[in-house]
Each structure stands twice: as structure tokens, then as C-alpha cells.
Scaffold this motif. Structure first.
Motif, PDB file in Angstrom:
ATOM      1  N   GLY A  86       0.816  -1.211   0.000  1.00 15.22           N
ATOM      2  CA  GLY A  86       0.000   0.000   0.000  1.00 15.22           C
ATOM      3  C   GLY A  86       0.845   1.254   0.000  1.00 15.22           C
ATOM      4  N   VAL A  87       1.884   1.284   0.814  1.00 16.92           N
ATOM      5  CA  VAL A  87       2.764   2.454   0.864  1.00 16.92           C
ATOM      6  C   VAL A  87       3.454   2.647  -0.484  1.00 16.92           C
ATOM      7  N   ILE A  88       3.898   1.567  -1.079  1.00 13.85           N
ATOM      8  CA  ILE A  88       4.525   1.667  -2.401  1.00 13.85           C
ATOM      9  C   ILE A  88       3.566   2.311  -3.391  1.00 13.85           C
ATOM     10  N   ARG A  89       2.282   2.070  -3.230  1.00 13.15           N
ATOM     11  CA  ARG A  89       1.266   2.607  -4.137  1.00 13.15           C
ATOM     12  C   ARG A  89       0.814   4.022  -3.757  1.00 13.15           C
ATOM     13  N   GLY A  90       1.306   4.541  -2.631  1.00 12.89           N
ATOM     14  CA  GLY A  90       0.983   5.914  -2.256  1.00 12.89           C
ATOM     15  C   GLY A  90       0.024   6.070  -1.094  1.00 12.89           C
ATOM     16  N   VAL A  91      -0.231   4.995  -0.354  1.00 15.01           N
ATOM     17  CA  VAL A  91      -1.126   5.058   0.795  1.00 15.01           C
ATOM     18  C   VAL A  91      -0.353   5.594   2.003  1.00 15.01           C
ATOM     19  N   ASP A  92      -1.036   6.428   2.800  1.00 15.67           N
ATOM     20  CA  ASP A  92      -0.423   7.038   3.976  1.00 15.67           C
ATOM     21  C   ASP A  92      -0.876   6.417   5.295  1.00 15.67           C
ATOM     22  N   MET A  93      -2.111   5.901   5.325  1.00  7.57           N
ATOM     23  CA  MET A  93      -2.683   5.436   6.607  1.00  7.57           C
ATOM     24  C   MET A  93      -3.432   4.128   6.400  1.00  7.57           C
ATOM     25  N   PHE A  94      -3.472   3.340   7.484  1.00  6.78           N
ATOM     26  CA  PHE A  94      -4.136   2.043   7.474  1.00  6.78           C
ATOM     27  C   PHE A  94      -4.844   1.844   8.805  1.00  6.78           C
ATOM     28  N   ASP A  95      -5.847   0.979   8.801  1.00  7.58           N
ATOM     29  CA  ASP A  95      -6.408   0.500  10.059  1.00  7.58           C
ATOM     30  C   ASP A  95      -6.992  -0.882   9.809  1.00  7.58           C
ATOM     31  N   CYS A  96      -7.015  -1.696  10.840  1.00  8.02           N
ATOM     32  CA  CYS A  96      -7.537  -3.048  10.659  1.00  8.02           C
ATOM     33  C   CYS A  96      -7.624  -3.737  12.019  1.00  8.02           C
ATOM     34  N   VAL A  97      -8.537  -4.677  12.115  1.00  7.56           N
ATOM     35  CA  VAL A  97      -8.665  -5.487  13.327  1.00  7.56           C
ATOM     36  C   VAL A  97      -7.697  -6.667  13.306  1.00  7.56           C
ATOM     37  N   LEU A  98      -7.027  -6.909  12.189  1.00  9.52           N
ATOM     38  CA  LEU A  98      -6.205  -8.104  12.028  1.00  9.52           C
ATOM     39  C   LEU A  98      -5.198  -8.337  13.156  1.00  9.52           C
ATOM     40  N   PRO A  99      -4.406  -7.349  13.572  1.00  9.29           N
ATOM     41  CA  PRO A  99      -3.405  -7.653  14.600  1.00  9.29           C
ATOM     42  C   PRO A  99      -4.003  -8.143  15.916  1.00  9.29           C
ATOM     43  N   THR A 100      -5.165  -7.630  16.291  1.00 14.51           N
ATOM     44  CA  THR A 100      -5.774  -8.081  17.549  1.00 14.51           C
ATOM     45  C   THR A 100      -6.612  -9.333  17.339  1.00 14.51           C
ATOM     46  N   ARG A 101      -7.210  -9.473  16.171  1.00 17.26           N
ATOM     47  CA  ARG A 101      -8.001 -10.686  15.896  1.00 17.26           C
ATOM     48  C   ARG A 101      -7.113 -11.915  15.888  1.00 17.26           C
ATOM     49  N   ILE A 102      -6.000 -11.842  15.156  1.00 15.63           N
ATOM     50  CA  ILE A 102      -5.144 -13.027  15.114  1.00 15.63           C
ATOM     51  C   ILE A 102      -4.501 -13.281  16.480  1.00 15.63           C
TER      52      ILE A 102
END
Length: 188
Positions: free
Chosen positions: A75-91
Motif C-alpha cells: 500500500g505504501v509503495i502505491r501511495g497510501v499514507d494510513m491504514f487501520d484493521c482489526v487483524l493484529p488483535t483478531r489473530i
């Protein structure tokens, strides 16, 4: 801040139309939505590309619901600046920890007498104070602290990843970093 959300599924023309119309409204930032919902990685990355190319680079760009380490780098390579997700706590609640060598399931019996940290080089609270075997023991006992400790680790892992990404952007070595990261992350 108010963000406009680029939608359009897998359809390039709809993502283009949506992005261009949102830009006319001059939002504080822009989100890319409707990705990472079960499609293949190549399709997901194409949807990000299809939406982001029409967004201004001087405003924040946010990729919704993406928290996998590889997807953050891509995503950063494509120009994204910010992310959010439940993945780190879900896993984490299911016994999994992010590591530079891929996900680690601490519920596995092989960790019963493994007194090392999740990752020796990690500076998170969990890695400084708890062993793999103790975290596994907490899971076996259905102790909620297990998921909390792994959540702490996983969130710190992603923060450290973004720090590394920033450093590689500054040194113009992000593509090399991605390739090295993927090689270790998927190595079995």
C-alpha cells in the motif's frame, strides 16, 4: 477531518469516476474502500491502484481495513499514507503473532518449553517480559491475558514495520526492503 471514500469494486471505470467526483468535493483526505474482502492480492492491489491514481498526493490517503504486513508495504509503495484493521488483535486472540519470519501460532505444542521471546529483537512489553511457553500456557488455561499480550506485540510489530518503511523511503530502498521482507516472511 472528513474523508471521501473511493468505492467501485473491481471496476476500474467506477473507481476512476468515484475518485474524480470525490476530489471535486475537496475533502480533507481520501479513503480507498471495498478492498481486502476476499479477493486475491493481485485484484486487491489493482483496486488500490485504480482508486489512488486520481487522488491528490498533497492530502492523506487511507486504505481501509488492511493490516497484513505485506499489504501495508504494498500500500505504501502505491501511495497510501494510513491504514487501520482489526487483524493484529483478531489473530492475537487466536494465538498468532506477527514475526519477521511469518506468523507464529503460539498455541502449538512445540512452544510448550520454548522460553525464548516471540522475537528476540522486538522491544515490545510482551517480548521484554514473557516467553513463548508462558503465552502458550495462558492460552491453554483460557486466560484472556494471552490475547492481550499478543495484541501488544502485533501492534508494536506493525508500528516498527511502518518505522522501517519510513526509513527505507528516506533512503530510496523501499522496493528492496519489500523484496527482502517478503522473502523472510514467506520462508518456511
Amino acid at each position: 477531518s472528513l474523508f471521501g471514500i473511493v468505492q467501485g469494486g473491481e471496476y476500474t471505470d467506477l473507481r476512476e469516476y468515484c475518485a474524480k467526483e470525490l476530489v471535486k468535493m475537496d475533502f480533507d483526505g481520501y479513503s480507498i474502500g471495498g478492498t481486502s474482502v476476499g479477493e486475491g492480492k493481485d485484484v486487491m492491489y489493482k483496486m488500490v491502484d485504480d482508486g489512488i491514481r486520481y487522488l491528490p498526493s498533497n492530502k492523506p490517503r487511507y486504505l481501509m481495513g488492511v493490516g497484513d504486513p505485506i499489504d501495508i508495504i504494498e500500500g505504501v509503495i502505491r501511495g497510501v499514507d494510513m491504514f487501520d484493521c482489526v487483524l493484529p488483535t483478531r489473530i492475537a486472540r487466536h494465538g498468532n503473532a506477527f514475526t519477521r519470519n511469518g506468523k507464529m501460532n503460539l498455541k502449538n505444542a512445540k512452544f510448550k518449553e520454548d522460553y525464548s521471546h516471540i522475537e528476540e529483537e522486538c522491544d515490545c512489553y510482551t517480548c521484554k517480559h514473557y516467553s513463548r511457553s508462558y503465552i502458550r500456557h495462558l492460552f491453554v488455561c483460557d486466560e484472556m491475558l494471552a490475547g492481550t499480550l499478543l495484541s501488544i506485540h502485533n501492534i508494536r510489530f506493525l508500528i516498527k514495520l511502518t518505522e522501517d518503511i519510513r526509513s527505507h523511503i528516506e533512503s530510496n530502498t523501499l522496493l528492496e526492503f519489500r523484496d527482502e521482507f517478503k522473502e523472510k516472511y514467506f520462508k518456511k
